[in-house]
Design a protein around this motif. Structure first.
Motif, PDB file in Angstrom:
ATOM      1  N   MET A  44      40.320  38.632  37.192  1.00 51.16           N
ATOM      2  CA  MET A  44      40.335  38.660  38.651  1.00 51.16           C
ATOM      3  C   MET A  44      40.931  39.964  39.161  1.00 51.16           C
ATOM      4  O   MET A  44      40.470  40.529  40.160  1.00 51.16           O
ATOM      5  CB  MET A  44      41.090  37.445  39.186  1.00 51.16           C
ATOM      6  N   ILE A  45      41.929  40.467  38.477  1.00 49.59           N
ATOM      7  CA  ILE A  45      42.503  41.759  38.853  1.00 49.59           C
ATOM      8  C   ILE A  45      41.474  42.869  38.659  1.00 49.59           C
ATOM      9  O   ILE A  45      41.376  43.793  39.480  1.00 49.59           O
ATOM     10  CB  ILE A  45      43.793  42.026  38.053  1.00 49.59           C
ATOM     11  N   ASP A  46      40.696  42.780  37.583  1.00 54.18           N
ATOM     12  CA  ASP A  46      39.620  43.763  37.372  1.00 54.18           C
ATOM     13  C   ASP A  46      38.656  43.767  38.558  1.00 54.18           C
ATOM     14  O   ASP A  46      38.249  44.836  39.045  1.00 54.18           O
ATOM     15  CB  ASP A  46      38.845  43.433  36.097  1.00 54.18           C
ATOM     16  N   LEU A  47      38.261  42.571  39.011  1.00 53.15           N
ATOM     17  CA  LEU A  47      37.343  42.467  40.146  1.00 53.15           C
ATOM     18  C   LEU A  47      37.959  43.081  41.399  1.00 53.15           C
ATOM     19  O   LEU A  47      37.285  43.782  42.164  1.00 53.15           O
ATOM     20  CB  LEU A  47      36.986  41.001  40.400  1.00 53.15           C
ATOM     21  N   CYS A  48      39.237  42.809  41.609  1.00 50.48           N
ATOM     22  CA  CYS A  48      39.918  43.365  42.781  1.00 50.48           C
ATOM     23  C   CYS A  48      39.950  44.890  42.722  1.00 50.48           C
ATOM     24  O   CYS A  48      39.602  45.573  43.700  1.00 50.48           O
ATOM     25  CB  CYS A  48      41.346  42.819  42.865  1.00 50.48           C
ATOM     26  N   LEU A  49      40.365  45.430  41.605  1.00 50.35           N
ATOM     27  CA  LEU A  49      40.487  46.881  41.492  1.00 50.35           C
ATOM     28  C   LEU A  49      39.129  47.561  41.610  1.00 50.35           C
ATOM     29  O   LEU A  49      39.011  48.633  42.210  1.00 50.35           O
ATOM     30  CB  LEU A  49      41.167  47.241  40.169  1.00 50.35           C
ATOM     31  N   ASP A  50      38.094  46.941  41.052  1.00 51.00           N
ATOM     32  CA  ASP A  50      36.748  47.506  41.188  1.00 51.00           C
ATOM     33  C   ASP A  50      36.319  47.565  42.654  1.00 51.00           C
ATOM     34  O   ASP A  50      35.553  48.450  43.056  1.00 51.00           O
ATOM     35  CB  ASP A  50      35.741  46.669  40.397  1.00 51.00           C
ATOM     36  N   ALA A  51      36.828  46.611  43.473  1.00 51.48           N
ATOM     37  CA  ALA A  51      36.481  46.561  44.894  1.00 51.48           C
ATOM     38  C   ALA A  51      37.441  47.378  45.754  1.00 51.48           C
ATOM     39  O   ALA A  51      37.267  47.448  46.976  1.00 51.48           O
ATOM     40  CB  ALA A  51      36.466  45.111  45.378  1.00 51.48           C
ATOM     41  N   GLY A  52      38.463  47.978  45.146  1.00 48.60           N
ATOM     42  CA  GLY A  52      39.427  48.768  45.904  1.00 48.60           C
ATOM     43  C   GLY A  52      40.618  47.985  46.401  1.00 48.60           C
ATOM     44  O   GLY A  52      41.438  48.508  47.165  1.00 48.60           O
ATOM     45  N   VAL A  53      40.746  46.732  45.979  1.00 41.78           N
ATOM     46  CA  VAL A  53      41.905  45.906  46.360  1.00 41.78           C
ATOM     47  C   VAL A  53      42.986  46.105  45.306  1.00 41.78           C
ATOM     48  O   VAL A  53      42.866  45.616  44.179  1.00 41.78           O
ATOM     49  CB  VAL A  53      41.513  44.412  46.453  1.00 41.78           C
ATOM     50  N   ASN A  54      44.042  46.822  45.659  1.00 46.61           N
ATOM     51  CA  ASN A  54      45.098  47.095  44.689  1.00 46.61           C
ATOM     52  C   ASN A  54      46.454  46.553  45.119  1.00 46.61           C
ATOM     53  O   ASN A  54      47.476  46.859  44.499  1.00 46.61           O
ATOM     54  CB  ASN A  54      45.202  48.595  44.405  1.00 46.61           C
ATOM     55  N   LEU A  55      46.484  45.729  46.178  1.00 46.16           N
ATOM     56  CA  LEU A  55      47.710  45.077  46.623  1.00 46.16           C
ATOM     57  C   LEU A  55      47.715  43.645  46.108  1.00 46.16           C
ATOM     58  O   LEU A  55      46.796  42.868  46.387  1.00 46.16           O
ATOM     59  CB  LEU A  55      47.802  45.085  48.154  1.00 46.16           C
ATOM     60  N   PHE A  56      48.781  43.294  45.369  1.00 48.48           N
ATOM     61  CA  PHE A  56      48.906  41.951  44.809  1.00 48.48           C
ATOM     62  C   PHE A  56      50.227  41.348  45.277  1.00 48.48           C
ATOM     63  O   PHE A  56      51.293  41.922  45.067  1.00 48.48           O
ATOM     64  CB  PHE A  56      48.826  42.000  43.285  1.00 48.48           C
ATOM     65  N   ASP A  57      50.118  40.189  45.915  1.00 44.04           N
ATOM     66  CA  ASP A  57      51.282  39.544  46.527  1.00 44.04           C
ATOM     67  C   ASP A  57      51.612  38.238  45.812  1.00 44.04           C
ATOM     68  O   ASP A  57      50.723  37.444  45.501  1.00 44.04           O
ATOM     69  CB  ASP A  57      51.002  39.256  48.001  1.00 44.04           C
ATOM     70  N   THR A  58      52.896  38.008  45.575  1.00 41.17           N
ATOM     71  CA  THR A  58      53.350  36.788  44.937  1.00 41.17           C
ATOM     72  C   THR A  58      54.715  36.418  45.517  1.00 41.17           C
ATOM     73  O   THR A  58      55.112  36.915  46.568  1.00 41.17           O
ATOM     74  CB  THR A  58      53.404  36.976  43.402  1.00 41.17           C
TER      75      THR A  58
END
Length: 347
Positions: A44-58
């Motif tokens: 899922m992180i791979d998919l995010c980074l490929d789309a330019g989403v690099n902010l991860f919140d927890t």
């Protein structure tokens, strides 16, 4: 992926971020959200980074720390490519000091989050809730120390009332301490309370909204229809009671318009709902969550296009709710023709 400044700071964040509350699946609440493990988290992180989403919140409280642990493990080898956001302040343990925002709690909580996330700094640390028992001077001076020590880059709040947020900003200004640049808040077509006080405050004080639950606790997925029962796999069976309340009639009126606009645009209901949020004032980033890769791909499609002015107006109208006193006279423009402009003003 477009980026925006995070409040009154020079730090740019993507307009979509990924909420890792589905990682871990421990406990009755978070197990209903999802149970993503390390292997799936990496995909899922791979998919995010490929789309330019690099902010991860927890948050440290998500699955009793398991969300941070899984996120940290999944990000090994690419820490410098991402923005890490976490929260603390809710109870995590049975001891008398295992909740709140005291100096004792914050110092221990940040060190524990750093260990679980496998990093030596947190890009954005947010207080998960207001602590009425700890003086704000103690909390804010500690957060300032954490920034100066290099363990935290920026600070924010979450789920604060307007007076709480404003008091914190004022204290920081008086002492020259680091100030909140973000407020992680609930905001959706089905829940527009954020606009009454927190949006004008954010606009005036330079506090960017980090929006959580943009799909109204999973209600704006397009799966809920007027006169039909909840789908069998809906998490609302387990979580509706702890989520934000909404009038049923108004909710289905919103869904009807979302379905109409989804048909006009060739987009899904969640994509339309998130796109509406991205055109609202003070919004820095919208956190999307997903239990699986298909949901994630669906939500990532909320960007790269825009609702037109007429579609925005229809969604505004069907979801509008008059706020309580003392907000409604300003909202209606009864006191000044300039008073309600924040509701329609661009970022």
């Amino acid at each position: 992926m477009d980026t925006r400044l995070l409040g009154r700071s020079g730090f740019k964040v993507p307009v979509l971020g990924f909420g890792a509350g589905t990682f871990g699946g421990k406990g009755p609440l978070f197990s209903a959200w999802g149970d993503t493990g390390v292997a799936q988290a990496k995909r899922m992180i791979d998919l995010c980074l490929d789309a330019g989403v690099n902010l991860f919140d927890t948050a440290d409280v998500y699955s009793d720390g398991a969300s941070e642990e899984i996120l940290g493990a999944a990000l090994q080898g690419r820490r410098d490519a991402v923005i890490l956001s976490t929260k603390t302040g809710l109870r995590l343990g049975e001891g008398p000091n295992d909740a709140g925002a005291s100096r004792w709690r914050l110092l221990r909580a940040v060190d524990a989050s750093l260990r679980r996330l496998r990093t030596d700094y947190i890009d954005l640390l947010q207080l998960h809730a207001f602590d009425a028992l700890t003086p704000l001077e103690e909390t804010l001076s500690t957060l300032d120390d954490l920034v100066r020590a290099g363990k935290v880059r920026y600070i924010g709040a979450s789920n604060f009332a307007g007076w709480q947020l404003m008091k914190a900003l004022s204290i920081s200004q008086v002492h020259g301490w680091q100030r909140f640049v973000a407020h992680q808040a609930y905001y959706s077509l089905a829940g527009r309370d954020y606009e009454w006080e927190l949006m004008p405050l954010g606009h005036d004080q330079g506090v960017g909204a980090v929006v959580w639950s943009p799909l109204a606790w999973g209600r704006l997925t397009g799966k809920l229809r007027r006169g039909e029962p909840l789908p069998g796999r809906s998490r609302l069976h387990d979580t509706a009671a702890v989520g934000p309340a909404i009038d049923e009639g108004r909710f289905y009126d919103i869904v009807d318009v979302l379905l109409e606009i989804a048909g006009e645009t060739g987009r899904s209901v969640p994509q339309v709902a998130i796109n509406w949020l991205l055109q609202r004032p003070t919004v820095s980033t919208v956190l999307i969550g997903a239990r699986d890769e298909q949901q994630l791909i669906q939500n990532l499609g909320a960007v790269g296009w825009s609702l037109d002015a007429g579609q925005m107006a229809r969604l505004d109208e069907v979801s509008r709710v008059d706020p309580p006193y003392p907000y409604y006279p300003y909202w209606r423009g009864q006191f000044s023709e300039r008073a309600p402009v924040i509701a329609d003003r661009g970022r």
